[in-house]
Write a protein that holds these residues in place. Structure first.
Motif, PDB file in Angstrom:
ATOM      1  N   SER A  76       0.716  -1.141   0.053  1.00 52.94           N
ATOM      2  CA  SER A  76       0.057  -0.144   0.081  1.00 52.94           C
ATOM      3  C   SER A  76       0.914   1.160   0.051  1.00 52.94           C
ATOM      4  CB  SER A  76      -0.963   0.028   1.157  1.00 52.94           C
ATOM      5  OG  SER A  76      -1.541   0.977   1.555  1.00 52.94           O
ATOM      6  N   ALA A  77       0.490   2.325  -0.620  1.00 53.64           N
ATOM      7  CA  ALA A  77       1.095   3.808  -0.574  1.00 53.64           C
ATOM      8  C   ALA A  77       0.273   4.650   0.674  1.00 53.64           C
ATOM      9  CB  ALA A  77       0.859   4.359  -1.822  1.00 53.64           C
ATOM     10  N   GLY A  78      -0.704   4.179   1.350  1.00 52.64           N
ATOM     11  CA  GLY A  78      -1.076   5.220   2.250  1.00 52.64           C
ATOM     12  C   GLY A  78      -1.963   4.595   3.181  1.00 52.64           C
ATOM     13  N   ASN A  79      -3.234   4.422   3.080  1.00 56.06           N
ATOM     14  CA  ASN A  79      -4.225   4.212   4.245  1.00 56.06           C
ATOM     15  C   ASN A  79      -4.263   2.934   4.682  1.00 56.06           C
ATOM     16  OD1 ASN A  79      -4.920   6.894   4.367  1.00 56.06           O
ATOM     17  ND2 ASN A  79      -6.741   6.840   3.181  1.00 56.06           N
ATOM     18  N   MET A  99       5.876  -0.491   0.181  1.00 55.25           N
ATOM     19  CA  MET A  99       5.452   0.738  -0.099  1.00 55.25           C
ATOM     20  C   MET A  99       6.235   1.005  -1.493  1.00 55.25           C
ATOM     21  SD  MET A  99       4.918   2.569   3.406  1.00 55.25           S
ATOM     22  CE  MET A  99       3.724   3.802   2.652  1.00 55.25           C
ATOM     23  N   PRO A 100       5.677   1.955  -2.489  1.00 53.17           N
ATOM     24  CA  PRO A 100       6.393   2.538  -3.521  1.00 53.17           C
ATOM     25  C   PRO A 100       7.507   3.296  -3.014  1.00 53.17           C
ATOM     26  CG  PRO A 100       3.929   2.619  -4.030  1.00 53.17           C
ATOM     27  CD  PRO A 100       4.114   2.321  -2.564  1.00 53.17           C
ATOM     28  N   GLU A 101       8.465   3.367  -3.783  1.00 50.39           N
ATOM     29  CA  GLU A 101       9.845   4.271  -3.550  1.00 50.39           C
ATOM     30  C   GLU A 101       9.317   5.519  -3.592  1.00 50.39           C
ATOM     31  OE1 GLU A 101      12.821   3.103  -6.376  1.00 50.39           O
ATOM     32  OE2 GLU A 101      13.094   1.311  -5.169  1.00 50.39           O
ATOM     33  N   THR A 102       8.120   5.744  -4.257  1.00 52.88           N
ATOM     34  CA  THR A 102       7.535   7.227  -4.819  1.00 52.88           C
ATOM     35  C   THR A 102       6.629   7.561  -3.549  1.00 52.88           C
ATOM     36  OG1 THR A 102       5.910   6.217  -6.051  1.00 52.88           O
ATOM     37  CG2 THR A 102       7.821   7.214  -7.125  1.00 52.88           C
ATOM     38  N   VAL A 108       5.041   6.935   4.813  1.00 58.28           N
ATOM     39  CA  VAL A 108       6.285   5.957   5.040  1.00 58.28           C
ATOM     40  C   VAL A 108       6.549   6.056   6.673  1.00 58.28           C
ATOM     41  CG1 VAL A 108       8.468   5.049   4.660  1.00 58.28           C
ATOM     42  CG2 VAL A 108       7.263   5.878   2.743  1.00 58.28           C
ATOM     43  N   GLN A 109       6.690   7.209   6.970  1.00 51.73           N
ATOM     44  CA  GLN A 109       7.149   7.459   8.493  1.00 51.73           C
ATOM     45  C   GLN A 109       5.835   7.179   9.421  1.00 51.73           C
ATOM     46  OE1 GLN A 109      10.414   7.640   9.657  1.00 51.73           O
ATOM     47  NE2 GLN A 109      10.867   7.602   7.521  1.00 51.73           N
ATOM     48  N   ALA A 110       4.908   7.578   8.897  1.00 52.19           N
ATOM     49  CA  ALA A 110       3.587   7.233   9.842  1.00 52.19           C
ATOM     50  C   ALA A 110       3.415   5.841   9.977  1.00 52.19           C
ATOM     51  CB  ALA A 110       2.445   7.853   9.099  1.00 52.19           C
ATOM     52  N   THR A 111       3.550   5.039   8.743  1.00 58.40           N
ATOM     53  CA  THR A 111       3.299   3.655   8.914  1.00 58.40           C
ATOM     54  C   THR A 111       4.340   2.960   9.671  1.00 58.40           C
ATOM     55  OG1 THR A 111       2.638   3.563   6.478  1.00 58.40           O
ATOM     56  CG2 THR A 111       3.224   1.644   7.413  1.00 58.40           C
ATOM     57  N   ALA A 116       5.304  -1.240  11.837  1.00 58.22           N
ATOM     58  CA  ALA A 116       5.599  -2.079  10.731  1.00 58.22           C
ATOM     59  C   ALA A 116       7.043  -2.131  10.205  1.00 58.22           C
ATOM     60  CB  ALA A 116       4.691  -1.710   9.544  1.00 58.22           C
ATOM     61  N   LYS A 117       7.585  -3.206   9.573  1.00 58.12           N
ATOM     62  CA  LYS A 117       8.871  -3.170   8.855  1.00 58.12           C
ATOM     63  C   LYS A 117       8.439  -2.462   7.526  1.00 58.12           C
ATOM     64  CE  LYS A 117      12.415  -5.982   6.950  1.00 58.12           C
ATOM     65  NZ  LYS A 117      12.800  -7.611   6.986  1.00 58.12           N
ATOM     66  N   ILE A 118       8.950  -1.545   7.072  1.00 57.70           N
ATOM     67  CA  ILE A 118       8.891  -1.019   5.744  1.00 57.70           C
ATOM     68  C   ILE A 118       9.910  -1.473   4.772  1.00 57.70           C
ATOM     69  CG2 ILE A 118       8.440   1.247   4.544  1.00 57.70           C
ATOM     70  CD1 ILE A 118       6.336   0.683   6.636  1.00 57.70           C
ATOM     71  N   ILE A 119       9.408  -1.825   3.529  1.00 52.32           N
ATOM     72  CA  ILE A 119      10.342  -2.020   2.539  1.00 52.32           C
ATOM     73  C   ILE A 119       9.623  -1.094   1.312  1.00 52.32           C
ATOM     74  CG2 ILE A 119      10.924  -3.867   0.700  1.00 52.32           C
ATOM     75  CD1 ILE A 119      10.565  -5.930   2.893  1.00 52.32           C
ATOM     76  N   GLN A 120      10.455  -0.429   0.543  1.00 48.00           N
ATOM     77  CA  GLN A 120      10.202   0.369  -0.426  1.00 48.00           C
ATOM     78  C   GLN A 120      10.647  -0.379  -1.624  1.00 48.00           C
ATOM     79  OE1 GLN A 120      10.972   4.403   1.805  1.00 48.00           O
ATOM     80  NE2 GLN A 120       9.654   4.885  -0.026  1.00 48.00           N
ATOM     81  N   TYR A 121       9.590  -0.505  -2.585  1.00 45.55           N
ATOM     82  CA  TYR A 121      10.060  -1.011  -3.882  1.00 45.55           C
ATOM     83  C   TYR A 121       9.066  -0.513  -5.087  1.00 45.55           C
ATOM     84  CZ  TYR A 121      10.989  -4.738  -7.291  1.00 45.55           C
ATOM     85  OH  TYR A 121      11.244  -5.296  -8.484  1.00 45.55           O
ATOM     86  N   GLY A 122       9.750  -0.264  -6.134  1.00 47.41           N
ATOM     87  CA  GLY A 122       9.006  -0.049  -7.203  1.00 47.41           C
ATOM     88  C   GLY A 122       8.446   1.516  -7.301  1.00 47.41           C
ATOM     89  N   GLU A 123       7.870   1.841  -8.382  1.00 42.44           N
ATOM     90  CA  GLU A 123       7.284   3.377  -8.506  1.00 42.44           C
ATOM     91  C   GLU A 123       5.746   3.260  -8.256  1.00 42.44           C
ATOM     92  OE1 GLU A 123       8.799   5.400 -11.998  1.00 42.44           O
ATOM     93  OE2 GLU A 123      10.753   5.201 -11.156  1.00 42.44           O
ATOM     94  N   VAL A 124       5.183   2.271  -8.685  1.00 39.95           N
ATOM     95  CA  VAL A 124       3.807   2.099  -8.859  1.00 39.95           C
ATOM     96  C   VAL A 124       3.013   1.146  -7.732  1.00 39.95           C
ATOM     97  CG1 VAL A 124       3.576   3.363 -10.774  1.00 39.95           C
ATOM     98  CG2 VAL A 124       3.600   0.961 -10.691  1.00 39.95           C
ATOM     99  N   TYR A 125       1.699   0.841  -7.423  1.00 39.81           N
ATOM    100  CA  TYR A 125       1.198  -0.107  -6.588  1.00 39.81           C
ATOM    101  C   TYR A 125       1.615  -1.477  -7.419  1.00 39.81           C
ATOM    102  CZ  TYR A 125      -1.909  -3.082  -4.270  1.00 39.81           C
ATOM    103  OH  TYR A 125      -2.650  -4.082  -3.638  1.00 39.81           O
TER     104      TYR A 125
END
Length: 403
Positions: A76-79, A99-102, A108-111, A116-125
């Motif tokens: 997810s990118a958000g809610n 979450m997307p890199e974008t 990201v910081q709120a999540t 949660a452990k956050i992994i950012q990958y890709g540009e779109v969902y």
């Protein structure tokens, strides 16, 4: 379909200790403007700032002990990211969110702050969704889908229970719709209690996948486009949600990007509510006269308030210009001591607020004895703006409105 009213009432019990019962309040302003009795169901006041916590908590609470030990994963990118992270931490379960890199760093910081452990990958969902499934296979974690899951649908349906608990005379509920999880739950709950109630979805016109799917009687995938209502920018509705929508949703209407922006602006100015694009579409549909029902009492579901503050600033600036409440104009003056001061006093004396002023002393066609002055002012109404301009012209100022 296996959900019924009892499923949603059970979900309400599951989430009761964690999820807030959000306010439903009457809006005198929007009621006068629309001719209906407008009530706002404020899920922007929910924990994590959106309704998603309801479904996420219900889903995760229903996992087996073995599944809980393995943890959960979502993309997810958000809610949805924030809802899953909060719910998992509240239940003592590990969560991983891709979450997307974008994705905005604020989200990201709120999540991350919810545990949660956050992994950012890709540009779109779609890219981070594929990555999440890859990681799921490695970890054995349970994937928490944002909408196409009956436990998720049941959790979101608790909103429908709350609306009718507070206002049993509700004639229609206007619901943002993307993949269909929210409207499926709300519609099932509300129509199980009051079959005559109308359930109307609202979707962005540039990515109206659920509306097109219902029109064609089959699930349709549309090209991915990011709307200002990013929370409902879904290319393909779920197969599970599609069945519920076919049976319980009366209509889906669409709103343009300009109408969404105006809804955000009006909710902020008139109701003092900070609302994201998806959260504003129900009011956008009311303000753009897209809703027509026989009843009088309409509940508009404000689904969330997680909007980037920089986007809010852009919307305010743009709407003020569109509404002619912020105007720019160039005035020619003689380049002499006191001339600019007299001009500023004239503008201020008419109740205008000077936002910006810039004098160019060497660029007037008449030569160096004249100067062009750029003004940007804020006024109360379009009529007020016209009065300021007309008065300055009557005083002899050569004036040109710009941009």
């Amino acid at each position: 379909m296996k959900l019924d009213l009892n499923s949603i009432k059970q979900a309400q019990e599951n989430i009761r200790e964690v999820v807030r019962k959000t306010p439903l309040f009457y809006s005198n302003t929007f009621s006068k403007e629309s001719g209906y009795n407008i009530y706002l169901k404020c899920e922007n006041k929910q924990k994590t700032g959106a309704f998603k916590l309801r479904g996420a908590y219900n889903k995760i609470s229903n996992l087996s002990q073995e599944e809980k030990v393995r943890g959960v994963i979502a993309s997810s990118a958000g809610n949805h990211a924030q809802g899953v992270a909060y719910a998992a931490t509240a239940l003592g379960i590990k969560s991983t969110i891709v979450m997307p890199e974008t994705a905005p760093q604020a989200k990201v910081q709120a999540t991350k702050s919810y545990g949660a452990k956050i992994i950012q990958y890709g540009e779109v969902y779609d890219e981070c969704y594929s990555k999440a499934l890859e990681i799921q296979r490695e970890l054995g974690a349970t994937f928490i889908h944002p909408f196409n899951d009956e436990d998720i649908i049941a959790g979101q349906g608790t909103i429908g229970l709350e609306i009718l608990e507070d206002l049993s005379e509700t004639d229609a509920i206007i619901v943002p719709i993307g993949g269909g999880g929210l409207i499926s739950g709300v519609a099932l709950a509300a129509k199980s209690i009051k079959p005559s109630i109308k359930i109307i979805g609202v979707q962005s016109s540039i990515i109206a996948s659920s509306k097109v799917s219902l029109q064609e009687g089959k699930i349709v995938t549309l090209p991915g486009v990011k709307s200002l209502a990013d929370g409902i920018s879904v290319k393909t509705p779920g197969d599970i949600t599609f069945d519920y929508m076919k049976n319980y949703v009366d209509d889906i209407v669409t709103v343009s990007e300009d109408e969404i922006a105006y809804g955000i602006f009006c909710l902020l100015e008139r109701s003092k509510l900070v609302v994201e694009g998806a959260g504003a579409v129900a009011i956008s549909a009311i303000l753009s006269d897209k809703i027509s029902i026989k009843g009088k009492n309409i509940a508009c579901l404000i689904s969330g308030g997680n909007i980037d503050i920089a986007v809010v600033s852009k919307i305010i600036d743009r709407q003020l210009i569109i509404l002619k409440r912020r105007i720019r104009f160039i005035v020619e003056i003689q380049d002499r001591v006191g001339q600019l001061g007299r001009l500023v006093n004239s503008v201020v004396s008419m109740g205008a607020n000077v936002v910006k002023i810039r004098q160019d002393t060497n660029w007037n066609d008449k030569g160096l004895d004249y100067a062009n002055v750029l003004f940007e002012i804020e006024v109360e109404t379009r009529e007020h703006a016209e009065n300021v301009i007309d008065t300055l012209r009557k005083k002899g100022y050569n004036l040109e409105i710009v941009g």
